[in-house]
Scaffold this active site. Structure first.
Site, PDB file in Angstrom:
ATOM      1  CE  LYS A  23      45.602 125.148 -21.246  1.00 29.82           C
ATOM      2  NZ  LYS A  23      44.868 125.693 -20.104  1.00 29.82           N
ATOM      3  CG  ASN A  24      44.146 122.152 -18.501  1.00 30.82           C
ATOM      4  OD1 ASN A  24      44.647 123.273 -18.601  1.00 30.82           O
ATOM      5  ND2 ASN A  24      42.992 121.836 -19.065  1.00 30.82           N
ATOM      6  CB  CYS A 119      39.929 131.260 -21.852  1.00 29.55           C
ATOM      7  SG  CYS A 119      41.428 131.033 -22.807  1.00 29.55           S
ATOM      8  NE  ARG A 124      36.993 129.000 -16.769  1.00 24.99           N
ATOM      9  CZ  ARG A 124      38.155 128.738 -17.368  1.00 24.99           C
ATOM     10  NH1 ARG A 124      38.776 129.669 -18.023  1.00 24.99           N
ATOM     11  NH2 ARG A 124      38.700 127.556 -17.290  1.00 24.99           N
ATOM     12  CG  ASP A 307      39.504 122.470 -22.680  1.00 26.98           C
ATOM     13  OD1 ASP A 307      38.682 123.384 -22.525  1.00 26.98           O
ATOM     14  OD2 ASP A 307      40.361 122.179 -21.818  1.00 26.98           O
ATOM     15  NE  ARG A 399      46.024 131.940 -21.661  1.00 24.48           N
ATOM     16  CZ  ARG A 399      45.131 132.354 -20.803  1.00 24.48           C
ATOM     17  NH1 ARG A 399      44.332 133.327 -21.116  1.00 24.48           N
ATOM     18  NH2 ARG A 399      45.036 131.804 -19.618  1.00 24.48           N
TER      19      ARG A 399
HETATM   20  C1  UD1 Z   1      39.458 123.096 -16.257  1.00 29.96           C
HETATM   21  C2  UD1 Z   1      40.452 123.251 -17.367  1.00 29.96           C
HETATM   22  C3  UD1 Z   1      39.778 123.770 -18.636  1.00 29.96           C
HETATM   23  C4  UD1 Z   1      38.599 122.872 -19.009  1.00 29.96           C
HETATM   24  C5  UD1 Z   1      37.665 122.681 -17.818  1.00 29.96           C
HETATM   25  C6  UD1 Z   1      36.556 121.674 -18.078  1.00 29.96           C
HETATM   26  C7  UD1 Z   1      42.486 123.772 -16.150  1.00 29.96           C
HETATM   27  C8  UD1 Z   1      43.536 124.761 -15.820  1.00 29.96           C
HETATM   28  N1  UD1 Z   1      41.489 124.191 -16.934  1.00 29.96           N
HETATM   29  O1  UD1 Z   1      38.940 124.392 -15.960  1.00 29.96           O
HETATM   30  O2  UD1 Z   1      40.729 123.758 -19.688  1.00 29.96           O
HETATM   31  O3  UD1 Z   1      37.865 123.485 -20.039  1.00 29.96           O
HETATM   32  O4  UD1 Z   1      38.412 122.205 -16.672  1.00 29.96           O
HETATM   33  O5  UD1 Z   1      37.086 120.463 -18.474  1.00 29.96           O
HETATM   34  O6  UD1 Z   1      42.564 122.620 -15.741  1.00 29.96           O
HETATM   35  N2  UD1 Z   1      31.820 125.578 -11.812  1.00 29.96           N
HETATM   36  C9  UD1 Z   1      30.927 126.040 -10.868  1.00 29.96           C
HETATM   37  N3  UD1 Z   1      31.401 126.324  -9.627  1.00 29.96           N
HETATM   38  C10 UD1 Z   1      32.709 126.166  -9.281  1.00 29.96           C
HETATM   39  C11 UD1 Z   1      33.611 125.680 -10.253  1.00 29.96           C
HETATM   40  C12 UD1 Z   1      33.129 125.402 -11.519  1.00 29.96           C
HETATM   41  O7  UD1 Z   1      29.739 126.219 -11.130  1.00 29.96           O
HETATM   42  O8  UD1 Z   1      33.077 126.427  -8.124  1.00 29.96           O
HETATM   43  C13 UD1 Z   1      31.310 125.302 -13.171  1.00 29.96           C
HETATM   44  C14 UD1 Z   1      31.941 126.202 -14.221  1.00 29.96           C
HETATM   45  O9  UD1 Z   1      31.271 127.417 -14.328  1.00 29.96           O
HETATM   46  C15 UD1 Z   1      31.791 125.363 -15.477  1.00 29.96           C
HETATM   47  C16 UD1 Z   1      31.946 123.951 -14.952  1.00 29.96           C
HETATM   48  O10 UD1 Z   1      31.738 124.008 -13.558  1.00 29.96           O
HETATM   49  O11 UD1 Z   1      30.516 125.538 -16.016  1.00 29.96           O
HETATM   50  C17 UD1 Z   1      33.288 123.303 -15.249  1.00 29.96           C
HETATM   51  O12 UD1 Z   1      34.300 124.080 -14.675  1.00 29.96           O
HETATM   52  P1  UD1 Z   1      35.633 123.416 -14.087  1.00 29.96           P
HETATM   53  O13 UD1 Z   1      35.593 121.955 -14.295  1.00 29.96           O
HETATM   54  O14 UD1 Z   1      35.810 123.920 -12.698  1.00 29.96           O
HETATM   55  O15 UD1 Z   1      36.728 124.045 -15.027  1.00 29.96           O
HETATM   56  P2  UD1 Z   1      38.125 124.648 -14.623  1.00 29.96           P
HETATM   57  O16 UD1 Z   1      38.732 123.847 -13.525  1.00 29.96           O
HETATM   58  O17 UD1 Z   1      38.026 126.115 -14.482  1.00 29.96           O
END
Ligand code: UD1
Length: 416
Positions: A23-24, A119, A124, A307, A399
Site C-alpha cells: 500500500k505505502n 487514520c 501527524r 503499523d 483501506r
Molecule cells: C507513513 C506510513 C504509515 C506509517 C508511518 C510510520 C504512508 C502512506 N504511511 O506515514 O503507514 O505508520 O509512515 O512508519 O506511507 N512527523 C513530524 N513532522 C512531520 C512529519 C512527521 O513530527 O513533518 C512525525 C509524526 O507525527 C509521527 C512520526 O513523525 O510521530 C512518523 O511520521 P511519518 O514517518 O511522517 O509517517 P507518515 O509518512 O505519515
C-alpha cells in the site's frame, strides 16, 4: 467506513496466502508518476480503498488512469502538467494525498495541497516536509487548510530531518529529483518503501543514491521518463497473516514477500514462541504450543513497525504472562486497547507504554475499528475468540488489505 465484518472464532488457519503489492509504496509511486510525461504502468498495485481514493485524486487533477486486464495500473498525466490543486473533499480521506506536494513541486514548481486526512493515529504534522521543501527553494504558506507552495528559486540543499519521517523523506526526494545540483537528506527514513521510491525515480532517470541508509543523495535531473515498474510486496500485510497463523494455532505459508523486510516481525514472533522458517516459496509460520510474553518497542525501520503494533497487541493478549509495548512513533495508537478489552483482554496504558496481562481466552463482542491496523488486530482477536465478533467500521480495514475476506476464508476462517 460503515461496513461490518462478522467473524466466528475458533477456526485455525492453514494453507497459503499470497501477499499483495505494498500500500505505502503504491501510494507514493502513484503520486511520483505525475512527474513524467506519458504513460507509466505500475504492476502489483493493490486494489484497496486507499488506492481508489488516490486514483480519484489523480483523475481530479487531470490524470487519466486505467486498470488494465493484467491487473496493472496505467497512469497518464496530461502533457502540459496537472491541475496544481488537490481538493479538500478527496485529500481529507487520505494522509498520502500530501505526497502530491513534492511530486507537483518537482513536476511543475507549484502546488496547492489541502491538508491531508487519514487514520486518526496522532497529530501527524507537516513541519518536516515544509522545512525540507523550503530548503530546496519553495515558498510555502499555510492558509485556510491549504498549503500554498511555489518554487521561487530552486537550489539543492542539505536537509537534516529531526525525525526520520517517511512522508517528509518522500516529498523531499521527489522535489530534489528535479532540483539542479546535489541535495542531501540526513537522518532520512530507511523504510523499504523509501527504497522502492528511489528505485522507481532512478528507473525514470533520476539520480538517487543511498536510499535505505540514513543519508540519501539526490542529483537533480531535467527530465523524468515514464515506464513500467512493479512495486514491492506489502510487509505489513505479510506480518498480519503471520500473526494470524500464530494466534489461531494454525500453520500458514506466506508467499510473495521479501524476507529481509520482515526481520523485525519474525524476530518478535519467534520470541513469542511461533516457529518461523524461510522456504523457497516464502515464510512458513507455525503456532507454538503456547504464546510467550514479549516486550516490543515500535521504531522507524529497521525497528519494529508501528503499523504492526496493534496486531502484536492482539497476539500478546493471549500470552502466558505479561508483555509491554512501547509506542514511539505515533502518540495516539492505543485506541485499540479499549476494543480488545471488550473482548476480554487485560491491558493497561500509561502514556506511550501499554502493559498486556495475557488471558486464557478472548470472547466475541461487538467492537469498532478505530483505524486500519486496529481493525486488522480485531480480526486477529476475532479469529480465536469464543463465539462471534462483530467489527463495526470495518471499512478502515478495506483501506489497506486487498481481498482480506477471500484470503482469510481460503485459509479456513469463517467471516462475512
Ligand atoms: C507513513 C506510513 C504509515 C506509517 C508511518 C510510520 C504512508 C502512506 N504511511 O506515514 O503507514 O505508520 O509512515 O512508519 O506511507 N512527523 C513530524 N513532522 C512531520 C512529519 C512527521 O513530527 O513533518 C512525525 C509524526 O507525527 C509521527 C512520526 O513523525 O510521530 C512518523 O511520521 P511519518 O514517518 O511522517 O509517517 P507518515 O509518512 O505519515
Amino acid at each position: 467506513m460503515r461496513d461490518t465484518l462478522v467473524i466466528e472464532g475458533g477456526h485455525p488457519l492453514f494453507g497459503q496466502v499470497t501477499i499483495s503489492g505494498a500500500k505505502n509504496a503504491g501510494l507514493v509511486l502513484m503520486a511520483a508518476s505525475i512527474m513524467a510525461d506519458g504513460e507509466t504502468i505500475l504492476d502489483n498495485v493493490p486494489r484497496i480503498r486507499d488506492v481508489e481514493v488516490m486514483i480519484r485524486i489523480l483523475n481530479d487533477i487531470g490524470v487519466k488512469t486505467d486498470w488494465n486486464e493484467d491487473g496493472s495500473l496505467s497512469i497518464c498525466p496530461p502533457p502540459g502538467g496537472v491541475k496544481n490543486q488537490t481538493s479538500y473533499e478527496l485529500a481529507k480521506l487520505l494522509r498520502a494525498s500530501n505526497l502530491f506536494l513534492g511530486a507537483m513541486l518537482g513536476r511543475q514548481g507549484e502546488a496547492i495541497i489541502s491538508m491531508p486526512g487519514g487514520c486518526d493515529i496522532g497529530t501527524r504534522p507537516m513541519d518536516l516536509h515544509i522545512k525540507g521543501l523550503q530548503a530546496l527553494g519553495a515558498d510555502l504558506e499555510l492558509e485556510h487548510g491549504y498549503i500554498y507552495a511555489k518554487v521561487i528559486k530552486s537550489n539543492a540543499a542539505r536537509i537534516y530531518l529531526d525525525f526520520p519521517s517517511v512522508g517528509a523523506t518522500e516529498n523531499i526526494m521527489m522535489m530534489a529529483a528535479k532540483t539542479p545540483g546535489q541535495s542531501i537528506i540526513e537522518n532520512a527514513a530507511k523504510e523499504p518503501e523509501i527504497v522502492d521510491l528511489a528505485n522507481f525515480l532512478n528507473f525514470m532517470g533520476a539520480k538517487v543514491r543511498g536510499a535505505g541508509t540514513d543519508i540519501i543523495r539526490i542529483e537533480g535531473v531535467n527530465e523524468l521518463k515514464p515506464g513500467r515498474y512493479a512495486i514491492i510486496p506489502d510487509r505489513i500485510e505479510a506480518g498480519t497473516y503471520m500473526i494470524a497463523a500464530a494466534i489461531s494455532k494454525g500453520e500458514v505459508l506466506v508467499q510473495n514477500i521479501i524476507p529481509n523486510h520482515l526481520h523485525p516481525i519474525v524476530a518478535k514472533l519467534q520470541e513469542a514462541g511461533a516457529a518461523v522458517h524461510e522456504t523457497d516459496q516464502g515464510i512458513v509460520v507455525k503456532a507454538g504450543d503456547k504464546i510467550l510474553p514479549v516486550d516490543v518497542k515500535t521504531l522507524p525501520y529497521p525497528g519494529f513497525p508501528t503499523d504492526m503494533q496493534s496486531q502484536m497487541m492482539a497476539l500478546l493478549s493471549l500470552a502466558e504472562g505479561s508483555s509491554m509495548i512501547v509506542e514511539n512513533v505515533f502518540e495516539n495508537r492505543f485506541q485499540i486497547v479499549d476494543e480488545l478489552k471488550r473482548m476480554g483482554a487485560r491491558i493497561k496504558v500509561e502514556g506511550h507504554t501499554s502493559v498486556i496481562e495475557g488471558v486464557e481466552s478472548l470472547y466475541g463482542a461487538r467492537v469498532k475499528a478505530t483505524d486500519l491496523r486496529a481493525g486488522a488486530a480485531l480480526i486477529l482477536g476475532g479469529l480465536v475468540a469464543q463465539g462471534e465478533t462483530v467489527i463495526e467500521n470495518a471499512g478502515y480495514i478495506f483501506r489497506g488489505y486487498e481481498n482480506i475476506r477471500e484470503k482469510l476464508t481460503a485459509l479456513g476462517a469463517r467471516l462475512k
